[in-house]
Write a protein that holds these residues in place. Structure first.
Motif, mmCIF file in Angstrom:
data_model
loop_
_atom_site.group_PDB
_atom_site.id
_atom_site.type_symbol
_atom_site.label_atom_id
_atom_site.label_comp_id
_atom_site.label_asym_id
_atom_site.label_seq_id
_atom_site.Cartn_x
_atom_site.Cartn_y
_atom_site.Cartn_z
ATOM 1 N N GLY A 1 42.759 47.343 58.320
ATOM 2 C CA GLY A 1 42.956 47.298 56.870
ATOM 3 C C GLY A 1 42.584 45.824 56.393
ATOM 4 O O GLY A 1 42.929 44.789 57.132
ATOM 5 N N ILE A 2 41.937 45.889 55.425
ATOM 6 C CA ILE A 2 41.544 44.535 54.738
ATOM 7 C C ILE A 2 42.590 44.300 53.484
ATOM 8 O O ILE A 2 42.808 45.291 52.668
ATOM 9 C CB ILE A 2 40.193 44.367 54.121
ATOM 10 N N ALA A 3 43.069 43.092 53.265
ATOM 11 C CA ALA A 3 43.620 42.634 51.986
ATOM 12 C C ALA A 3 42.982 42.530 50.817
ATOM 13 O O ALA A 3 41.861 41.677 51.245
ATOM 14 C CB ALA A 3 44.733 41.718 52.609
ATOM 15 N N SER A 4 42.972 42.754 49.885
ATOM 16 C CA SER A 4 42.360 42.234 48.508
ATOM 17 C C SER A 4 43.309 41.852 47.393
ATOM 18 O O SER A 4 44.616 42.510 47.595
ATOM 19 C CB SER A 4 41.385 43.608 48.251
ATOM 20 N N LEU A 5 42.722 40.901 46.727
ATOM 21 C CA LEU A 5 43.470 40.474 45.563
ATOM 22 C C LEU A 5 42.582 40.499 44.230
ATOM 23 O O LEU A 5 41.476 39.831 44.500
ATOM 24 C CB LEU A 5 43.736 39.167 46.080
ATOM 25 N N THR A 6 43.143 40.976 43.111
ATOM 26 C CA THR A 6 42.004 41.017 42.180
ATOM 27 C C THR A 6 43.147 40.590 40.946
ATOM 28 O O THR A 6 44.214 40.983 40.948
ATOM 29 C CB THR A 6 41.623 42.612 41.744
ATOM 30 N N GLN A 7 42.493 39.938 39.962
ATOM 31 C CA GLN A 7 43.287 39.173 39.195
ATOM 32 C C GLN A 7 42.769 40.051 37.517
ATOM 33 O O GLN A 7 41.647 39.884 37.336
ATOM 34 C CB GLN A 7 43.258 37.631 38.950
ATOM 35 N N GLN A 8 43.612 40.272 37.056
ATOM 36 C CA GLN A 8 43.523 40.751 35.434
ATOM 37 C C GLN A 8 44.148 39.708 34.483
ATOM 38 O O GLN A 8 45.258 39.965 33.941
ATOM 39 C CB GLN A 8 43.889 42.249 35.053
ATOM 40 N N ASN A 9 43.971 38.346 34.651
ATOM 41 C CA ASN A 9 44.567 37.297 33.845
ATOM 42 C C ASN A 9 46.003 37.129 34.486
ATOM 43 O O ASN A 9 46.163 36.876 35.458
ATOM 44 C CB ASN A 9 44.572 37.413 32.712
ATOM 45 N N ARG A 10 46.986 37.782 33.736
ATOM 46 C CA ARG A 10 48.358 37.580 34.310
ATOM 47 C C ARG A 10 48.772 38.794 35.500
ATOM 48 O O ARG A 10 49.489 37.810 36.300
ATOM 49 C CB ARG A 10 49.170 37.898 33.022
ATOM 50 N N PRO A 11 48.583 39.910 35.457
ATOM 51 C CA PRO A 11 48.842 40.466 36.599
ATOM 52 C C PRO A 11 47.913 40.417 37.692
ATOM 53 O O PRO A 11 46.500 40.152 37.706
ATOM 54 C CB PRO A 11 49.079 41.833 36.063
ATOM 55 N N LEU A 12 48.411 40.197 38.933
ATOM 56 C CA LEU A 12 47.772 40.082 40.030
ATOM 57 C C LEU A 12 47.846 41.355 40.792
ATOM 58 O O LEU A 12 48.738 41.983 41.054
ATOM 59 C CB LEU A 12 48.045 38.979 40.961
ATOM 60 N N GLN A 13 46.624 42.248 41.190
ATOM 61 C CA GLN A 13 46.733 43.370 41.988
ATOM 62 C C GLN A 13 46.584 42.983 43.214
ATOM 63 O O GLN A 13 45.486 42.709 43.537
ATOM 64 C CB GLN A 13 45.398 44.182 41.227
ATOM 65 N N VAL A 14 47.314 43.353 44.182
ATOM 66 C CA VAL A 14 47.475 43.036 45.540
ATOM 67 C C VAL A 14 47.263 44.180 46.394
ATOM 68 O O VAL A 14 48.094 45.430 46.118
ATOM 69 C CB VAL A 14 48.700 42.362 45.662
ATOM 70 N N ASN A 15 46.179 44.405 47.301
ATOM 71 C CA ASN A 15 46.173 45.741 48.067
ATOM 72 C C ASN A 15 46.320 45.115 49.459
ATOM 73 O O ASN A 15 45.183 44.558 49.840
ATOM 74 C CB ASN A 15 44.997 46.329 47.757
ATOM 75 N N VAL A 16 47.545 45.525 50.224
ATOM 76 C CA VAL A 16 47.539 45.113 51.742
ATOM 77 C C VAL A 16 47.709 46.344 52.690
ATOM 78 O O VAL A 16 48.417 47.208 52.276
ATOM 79 C CB VAL A 16 48.743 44.038 51.679
ATOM 80 N N PRO A 17 47.220 46.156 53.799
ATOM 81 C CA PRO A 17 47.308 47.199 54.833
ATOM 82 C C PRO A 17 48.574 47.408 55.136
ATOM 83 O O PRO A 17 49.192 48.587 55.676
ATOM 84 C CB PRO A 17 46.173 46.737 55.883
#
Length: 73
Positions: A1-17
């Motif tokens: 699995g790959i970790a990913s990080l997306t930023q919508q300015n204030r919230p950070l969307q984190v997806n980790v295996p």
């Protein structure tokens, strides 16, 4: 699995295996936020002042999964 990080300015969307730790680090090296994450999480950054930071995701074994420059404005 790959970790990913997306930023919508204030919230950070984190997806980790698997169980990991998200750290937000200022340019002076000070850790402003350190939070345990697993799966898909939205992390609020509203307590962090505007500026440029490094976001890091570190796996349970201490392995760096992701490192990304972010800007909060």
């Amino acid at each position: 699995g790959i970790a990913s990080l997306t930023q919508q300015n204030r919230p950070l969307q984190v997806n980790v295996p698997s169980e990991s730790k998200l750290e937000v680090i200022a340019v002076n090296g000070k850790t402003l936020l350190s939070v345990d994450v697993s799966g898909n999480r939205s992390i609020s950054l509203k307590k962090i002042p505007n500026g440029k930071y490094i976001a890091k995701v570190v796996g349970a074994n201490g392995k760096l999964l992701l490192k990304k420059a972010i800007a909060i404005k």
